[in-house]
Design a protein around this motif. Sequence first.
Motif, PDB file in Angstrom:
ATOM      1  N   ALA A  39     -11.161   0.476  -1.922  1.00 44.62           N
ATOM      2  CA  ALA A  39     -10.594  -0.432  -2.925  1.00 44.62           C
ATOM      3  C   ALA A  39      -9.079  -0.304  -2.849  1.00 44.62           C
ATOM      4  N   TYR A  40      -8.379  -1.417  -3.029  1.00 45.61           N
ATOM      5  CA  TYR A  40      -6.912  -1.430  -2.990  1.00 45.61           C
ATOM      6  C   TYR A  40      -6.402  -2.284  -4.149  1.00 45.61           C
ATOM      7  N   VAL A  41      -5.427  -1.755  -4.867  1.00 46.25           N
ATOM      8  CA  VAL A  41      -4.842  -2.486  -5.993  1.00 46.25           C
ATOM      9  C   VAL A  41      -3.328  -2.440  -5.877  1.00 46.25           C
ATOM     10  N   LYS A  42      -2.675  -3.596  -6.092  1.00 40.91           N
ATOM     11  CA  LYS A  42      -1.215  -3.665  -6.128  1.00 40.91           C
ATOM     12  C   LYS A  42      -0.767  -3.871  -7.566  1.00 40.91           C
ATOM     13  N   PHE A  43       0.263  -3.145  -7.949  1.00 38.83           N
ATOM     14  CA  PHE A  43       0.897  -3.363  -9.237  1.00 38.83           C
ATOM     15  C   PHE A  43       2.180  -4.136  -8.958  1.00 38.83           C
ATOM     16  N   GLY A  54       1.209   0.463  -4.702  1.00 38.04           N
ATOM     17  CA  GLY A  54      -0.128   0.141  -4.225  1.00 38.04           C
ATOM     18  C   GLY A  54      -0.953   1.410  -4.180  1.00 38.04           C
ATOM     19  N   CYS A  56      -4.746   2.896  -2.756  1.00 39.48           N
ATOM     20  CA  CYS A  56      -5.965   2.690  -1.981  1.00 39.48           C
ATOM     21  C   CYS A  56      -6.868   3.907  -2.170  1.00 39.48           C
TER      22      CYS A  56
END
Length: 81
Positions: A39-43, A54, A56
């Motif tokens: 899962a990868y999320v960018k703020f 980011g 991961c």
Amino acid sequence: MANKREIASDDCFDGLFATALDDDDIITSVRVNAPKRTAYVKFRWPASLFALVGVCVADGACGTRVVVTGAGEGGVFNMPS
């Protein structure tokens, strides 16, 4: 005959724009063990939508790994397990 060596990814990256490669090293192959789940999320910065941080998370044969970009002095770092 040229010398050959292998460098683990944890030892290859020394920080932002820095590696353990010598000036005359040539990368001839890269091996990656595919994780079971990621899962990868960018703020993002609201004004520009560029990612400030980011994160991961990958779960695979080597255990669970967390990698963070943009939140430290070195640019990219692995969270301790």
